[in-house]
Design an enzyme around this catalytic site. Structure first.
Site, mmCIF file in Angstrom:
data_model
loop_
_atom_site.group_PDB
_atom_site.id
_atom_site.type_symbol
_atom_site.label_atom_id
_atom_site.label_comp_id
_atom_site.label_asym_id
_atom_site.label_seq_id
_atom_site.Cartn_x
_atom_site.Cartn_y
_atom_site.Cartn_z
ATOM 1 N N SER A 91 0.868 -1.188 0.000
ATOM 2 C CA SER A 91 0.000 0.000 0.000
ATOM 3 C C SER A 91 0.898 1.230 0.000
ATOM 4 O O SER A 91 2.053 1.144 0.455
ATOM 5 C CB SER A 91 -0.864 0.002 1.260
ATOM 6 O OG SER A 91 -1.428 1.289 1.479
ATOM 7 N N TYR A 120 -2.600 -1.003 10.398
ATOM 8 C CA TYR A 120 -2.525 -1.205 8.934
ATOM 9 C C TYR A 120 -1.196 -0.660 8.390
ATOM 10 O O TYR A 120 -0.492 -1.336 7.635
ATOM 11 C CB TYR A 120 -3.714 -0.506 8.274
ATOM 12 C CG TYR A 120 -3.822 -0.731 6.781
ATOM 13 C CD1 TYR A 120 -4.458 -1.860 6.270
ATOM 14 C CD2 TYR A 120 -3.293 0.188 5.879
ATOM 15 C CE1 TYR A 120 -4.569 -2.064 4.900
ATOM 16 C CE2 TYR A 120 -3.400 -0.003 4.518
ATOM 17 C CZ TYR A 120 -4.037 -1.128 4.024
ATOM 18 O OH TYR A 120 -4.144 -1.330 2.665
ATOM 19 N N LYS A 128 1.917 -2.754 6.575
ATOM 20 C CA LYS A 128 2.408 -2.526 5.211
ATOM 21 C C LYS A 128 3.872 -2.088 5.221
ATOM 22 O O LYS A 128 4.635 -2.436 4.310
ATOM 23 C CB LYS A 128 1.524 -1.502 4.496
ATOM 24 C CG LYS A 128 0.071 -1.963 4.304
ATOM 25 C CD LYS A 128 -0.049 -3.253 3.486
ATOM 26 C CE LYS A 128 -1.505 -3.598 3.189
ATOM 27 N NZ LYS A 128 -1.648 -4.827 2.380
HETATM 28 P P1 NAP Z 1 -11.293 -6.171 -0.266
HETATM 29 O O1 NAP Z 1 -12.171 -6.015 -1.451
HETATM 30 O O2 NAP Z 1 -11.850 -5.999 1.091
HETATM 31 O O3 NAP Z 1 -10.555 -7.562 -0.391
HETATM 32 C C1 NAP Z 1 -9.799 -8.110 0.667
HETATM 33 C C2 NAP Z 1 -9.686 -9.594 0.403
HETATM 34 O O4 NAP Z 1 -8.854 -10.176 1.420
HETATM 35 C C3 NAP Z 1 -11.037 -10.305 0.453
HETATM 36 O O5 NAP Z 1 -11.097 -11.225 -0.587
HETATM 37 C C4 NAP Z 1 -10.985 -11.008 1.792
HETATM 38 O O6 NAP Z 1 -11.742 -12.196 1.805
HETATM 39 C C5 NAP Z 1 -9.519 -11.340 1.880
HETATM 40 N N1 NAP Z 1 -9.137 -11.720 3.231
HETATM 41 C C6 NAP Z 1 -9.266 -11.004 4.383
HETATM 42 N N2 NAP Z 1 -8.804 -11.718 5.414
HETATM 43 C C7 NAP Z 1 -8.370 -12.908 4.917
HETATM 44 C C8 NAP Z 1 -7.784 -14.062 5.482
HETATM 45 N N3 NAP Z 1 -7.544 -14.143 6.799
HETATM 46 N N4 NAP Z 1 -7.465 -15.093 4.658
HETATM 47 C C9 NAP Z 1 -7.704 -15.033 3.329
HETATM 48 N N5 NAP Z 1 -8.268 -13.961 2.740
HETATM 49 C C10 NAP Z 1 -8.597 -12.912 3.532
HETATM 50 O O7 NAP Z 1 -10.076 -5.119 -0.344
HETATM 51 P P2 NAP Z 1 -9.035 -4.764 -1.504
HETATM 52 O O8 NAP Z 1 -9.013 -3.296 -1.589
HETATM 53 O O9 NAP Z 1 -9.271 -5.559 -2.715
HETATM 54 O O10 NAP Z 1 -7.684 -5.207 -0.791
HETATM 55 C C11 NAP Z 1 -6.776 -6.130 -1.356
HETATM 56 C C12 NAP Z 1 -5.367 -5.766 -0.919
HETATM 57 O O11 NAP Z 1 -5.015 -4.486 -1.467
HETATM 58 C C13 NAP Z 1 -5.174 -5.650 0.594
HETATM 59 O O12 NAP Z 1 -3.922 -6.201 0.963
HETATM 60 C C14 NAP Z 1 -5.179 -4.153 0.818
HETATM 61 O O13 NAP Z 1 -4.452 -3.785 1.968
HETATM 62 C C15 NAP Z 1 -4.490 -3.679 -0.448
HETATM 63 N N6 NAP Z 1 -4.729 -2.262 -0.754
HETATM 64 C C16 NAP Z 1 -5.954 -1.813 -1.136
HETATM 65 C C17 NAP Z 1 -6.131 -0.457 -1.411
HETATM 66 C C18 NAP Z 1 -7.438 0.118 -1.865
HETATM 67 O O14 NAP Z 1 -7.521 1.356 -2.015
HETATM 68 N N7 NAP Z 1 -8.474 -0.649 -2.089
HETATM 69 C C19 NAP Z 1 -5.053 0.415 -1.309
HETATM 70 C C20 NAP Z 1 -3.812 -0.080 -0.902
HETATM 71 C C21 NAP Z 1 -3.667 -1.427 -0.638
HETATM 72 P P3 NAP Z 1 -13.234 -12.232 2.443
HETATM 73 O O15 NAP Z 1 -14.042 -11.236 1.645
HETATM 74 O O16 NAP Z 1 -13.617 -13.641 2.229
HETATM 75 O O17 NAP Z 1 -13.083 -11.813 3.889
#
Ligand code: NAP
Length: 279
Positions: A164, A177, A181
Site C-alpha cells: 500500500s 494497517y 504494510k
Molecule cells: P477487499 O475487497 O476488502 O478484499 C480483501 C480480500 O482479502 C477479500 O477477498 C478477503 O476475503 C480477503 N481476506 C481477508 N482476510 C483474509 C484471510 N484471513 N485469509 C484469506 N483472505 C482474507 O479489499 P481490496 O481493496 O481488494 O484489498 C486487497 C489488498 O489491497 C489488501 O492487501 C489491501 O491492503 C491492499 N490495498 C488496497 C487499497 C485500496 O484502495 N483498495 C489500497 C492499498 C492497498 P473475504 O471477503 O472472504 O473476507
C-alpha cells in the site's frame, strides 16, 4: 469487468502467462478478484483463495474458466499456518506446481491509537503481514523444489506482495494497517535479496486509493470523493483493473529483470500533492 474509467481489457495479451499456475489470495473481492481474472485472461491457470464468501469465489472461478484456462476456489485463512500449508500442498497436487503467488489478502480494523485494542492490532498484523510471510514461504519452497522450467518462465517463481502507499505514508487512525504494510516492504525486500539467486523474483505493488469494499467510506459519497481526489494528482480514483494489469506485467517475463521493487500504482498519491500549491 472494467468500469468506463478503468483500463481497457483488450490490452492483456492472451498467451502472456500460458502454462503458468497462479495463486491469488483474497481473490473473491476487489483487487484480488480483478487480478485473478486478469491472470486467467493472460493464459494462467488460477487458484482463487478466499476465507469467507464461497459464492463470490465460485463466480470468479467461472469467469476465469471462460477464458479456457483452469481455475478453482480454495478456502483458507492466510494467517493460519496449517491452512496455508494445506492450500499450497493441494495446489501442487491438483495443478502440478505454483509459478506465481499474488499475496493480496488484507484487511483494516481502524481505531484511534489510544482506543485500539490488542486484538485489532494483532488481527491486522496476522492477516496483512504474517499471512504474506506464510504464503510466500510455502510458495518459495515449491519454486525451489521445481527450479526453472525455461519453456514456462525465465524465473523459478514470482511473488507479488500487495502492499500500500501506507508502507511509506503514515496514516493516523490506522497504525496497525500502516505498520503491517511497512513490514511488508522490508519483508519483500529481504526475501527478494535472499531468493534472487534461486531465480525467484519478489516484488510488491503499492496501490493508492482503489475503489473496493475495503475503503468504501472514502469514495461512496460525493463529499468523500472530493476529499479523496485532493490527494491524487492524476484526478481519478483507481479501479481494481489498474492494479490487476500491473500484476500481470510483473508476473510475466516482460519484467524478468524487476527484482525487489515496489511499483507505486497510485495516480501520483506519493508525490506529496500538497506541495503542488504549498510549501
Ligand atoms: P477487499 O475487497 O476488502 O478484499 C480483501 C480480500 O482479502 C477479500 O477477498 C478477503 O476475503 C480477503 N481476506 C481477508 N482476510 C483474509 C484471510 N484471513 N485469509 C484469506 N483472505 C482474507 O479489499 P481490496 O481493496 O481488494 O484489498 C486487497 C489488498 O489491497 C489488501 O492487501 C489491501 O491492503 C491492499 N490495498 C488496497 C487499497 C485500496 O484502495 N483498495 C489500497 C492499498 C492497498 P473475504 O471477503 O472472504 O473476507
Amino acid at each position: 469487468m472494467s468500469s468506463p474509467e478503468g483500463a481497457p481489457q483488450g490490452v492483456i495479451p492472451a498467451q502472456l502467462l500460458k502454462g503458468q499456475k497462479a495463486l491469488v489470495t483474497g481473490a473473491n473481492s476487489g483487487i484480488g478478484k480483478a487480478t485473478a481474472v486478469a491472470l486467467g485472461r493472460a493464459g494462467a491457470d488460477v487458484v482463487v483463495n478466499y476465507v469467507a464468501g464461497p459464492e463470490e469465489a465460485d463466480k470468479v472461478v467461472e469467469e476465469i474458466a471462460s477464458f479456457g484456462v483452469r481455475a478453482a476456489a480454495y478456502q483458507a485463512d492466510v494467517s493460519d499456518e496449517g491452512q496455508v500449508v494445506a492450500m499450497t500442498d493441494r495446489m501442487v497436487e491438483e495443478f502440478g506446481t505454483i509459478d506465481i503467488l499474488v499475496a493480496n489478502a488484507g484487511m483494516q480494523r481502524d481505531a484511534a491509537f489510544t482506543e485500539m485494542t490488542l486484538a485489532q492490532w494483532q488481527k491486522v498484523i496476522d492477516v496483512n503481514l504474517t499471512g504474506q510471510f506464510l504464503c510466500a514461504r510455502e510458495a518459495a519452497k515449491e519454486f525451489m523444489r521445481r527450479g526453472v522450467v525455461p519453456e514456462v518462465s525465465r524465473a523459478a517463481g514470482k511473488i507479488i506482495c500487495m502492499s500500500s502507499v501506507h508502507q511509506i505514508i503514515p496514516w493516523a487512525g490506522h497504525v496497525n494497517y500502516a505498520a503491517s504494510k511497512g513490514g511488508v516492504q522490508m519483508m519483500m525486500e529481504t526475501l527478494a535479496q535472499e531468493l534472487a539467486p534461486k531465480k525467484i523474483r519478489v516484488n510488491a505493488i503499492a496501490p493508492g486509493a482503489i475503489k473496493t469494499p475495503i475503503n468504501r467510506s472514502a469514495w461512496e459519497t460525493p463529499d468523500a470523493q472530493t476529499d479523496l481526489l485532493k490527494l491524487i494528482p492524476y484526478e481519478r480514483i483507481g479501479e481494481p483493473d489498474d492494479i490487476a494489469h500491473v500484476a500481470v506485467g510483473l508476473a510475466s517475463d516482460l519484467m524478468d529483470y524487476v527484482v525487489g521493487t515496489t511499483l507505486y500504482v497510485d495516480g501520483g498519491m506519493t508525490l506529496f500533492p500538497g506541495f503542488a500549491t504549498g510549501g
